[in-house]
Design a protein around this motif. Structure first.
Motif, PDB file in Angstrom:
ATOM      1  N   ASP A 104       0.830  -1.204   0.000  1.00 32.05           N
ATOM      2  CA  ASP A 104       0.000   0.000   0.000  1.00 32.05           C
ATOM      3  C   ASP A 104       0.862   1.250   0.000  1.00 32.05           C
ATOM      4  N   ARG A 138      -6.913   0.333  -6.977  1.00 29.92           N
ATOM      5  CA  ARG A 138      -7.423  -1.037  -7.065  1.00 29.92           C
ATOM      6  C   ARG A 138      -6.935  -1.728  -8.333  1.00 29.92           C
ATOM      7  N   GLY A 143      -3.133  -1.021  -1.883  1.00 29.20           N
ATOM      8  CA  GLY A 143      -4.045  -0.430  -0.924  1.00 29.20           C
ATOM      9  C   GLY A 143      -3.667   1.002  -0.584  1.00 29.20           C
ATOM     10  N   HIS A 170      -9.678  -2.323   0.550  1.00 29.56           N
ATOM     11  CA  HIS A 170      -8.326  -1.865   0.225  1.00 29.56           C
ATOM     12  C   HIS A 170      -7.935  -0.619   1.023  1.00 29.56           C
TER      13      HIS A 170
END
Length: 291
Positions: A104, A138, A143, A170
């Motif tokens: 992320d 996405r 994330g 997410h």
């Protein structure tokens, strides 16, 4: 994991290391195999640069977990065009995170009225911006997480409301354990956010060895474990006397800041290393004692 901000003093004031060195430092200095980068340390996030960074990580057996993104605009700005521009500005870091194999990026909840407590639409506006960013993230299987990072974002009610507003698997919280609002009961606030946690920033401020780290570190870590947190523990520590002014610099800034009075480059480096190792010891005793 090593959060690169732990080494900020030796970077900001002496350029003891460069971003490309961090995988080696993570492995050789601390014996860790995971790293959390900071966008401000990227000298030139071109494809060639990212390829070198990825190769360095692979060479030292280090996973790059996330990129902490700063100074890319206000995701909760009152003006819609401004906050949508902030969402778009984060996209290049989504691309970089995808290339580097990150889980992320960390973004910040910024913007809104000067007194956030009077800003009734703060969560709604932030939710709109983060949904817009997540639509892009996405597609890259990356994330987006929001840190407890001062102001409204340090208040558990605001962040948990934001999680519910966006309602996306997410999306999550990076809980910086020292930055939970003092206006709430610490343990209650931590427990409130943990169901949404996708990262924990273990952020003690050590003034000297054996000193109060700034929050109930042992109890906080135990609560995280008891509530089932199973992710990376990001070591984001500091050691030594407090800085009169926090280091601030532009992304990729080459020239170091003026050296603080009374310290040397070597001392700053030793202090940075010491802070990380003290925090490692706490984690070993509290979280990994049976590992």
């Amino acid at each position: 994991s090593l959060a690169a901000w732990s080494l900020v003093k030796s970077y900001a004031f002496s350029r003891r290391w460069a971003n490309l060195d961090l995988p080696r430092i993570t492995r050789e200095e601390f014996g860790l195999d995971a790293l959390e980068l900071v966008s401000l340390f990227f000298e030139n996030p071109s494809l060639v640069y990212l390829r070198r960074l990825r190769q360095n990580a692979e060479q030292h057996g280090v996973r790059i977990v996330r990129i902490m993104v700063d100074d890319e605009g206000n995701m909760a700005a009152v003006d819609k065009a401004e906050r949508m521009q902030a969402s778009l500005a984060h996209r290049r870091w989504i691309d970089a995170a995808h290339y580097l194999g990150c889980t992320d990026i960390r973004a910040n909840l910024r913007g809104g009225l000067p007194d956030w407590k009077k800003d009734k639409d703060l969560v709604k506006r932030g939710g709109e911006s983060f949904r817009h960013l997540l639509d892009y993230a996405r597609t890259a299987n990356v994330g987006v997480i929001v840190e407890t990072h001062g102001g409204a974002s340090s208040h558990p009610d605001i962040l948990t409301s934001l999680m519910k507003e966006v309602n996306d698997p997410h999306f999550g919280i990076l809980i910086d354990l020292i930055n939970i609002s003092r206006e709430v009961d610490y343990e209650q606030g931590l427990r409130q956010m943990l169901p949404f946690a996708k990262g924990i920033s273990v952020h003690p401020v050590w003034r000297r060895e054996g000193a109060d780290p700034g929050f109930p570190i042992g109890r906080a870590l135990k609560i995280c474990v008891e509530m089932g947190y199973r992710g990376y523990w990001g070591i984001e520590s500091s050691f030594g006397p407090p800085m009169k002014v926090m280091p601030r610099f532009a992304p990729g800034q080459v020239t170091p800041l003026p050296m603080p009075d009374g310290v040397t480059e070597e001392q700053l480096w030793r202090d940075d290393l010491k802070g990380v190792k003290l925090t490692q010891d706490i984690l070993k005793k509290t979280v990994f004692r049976n590992a």
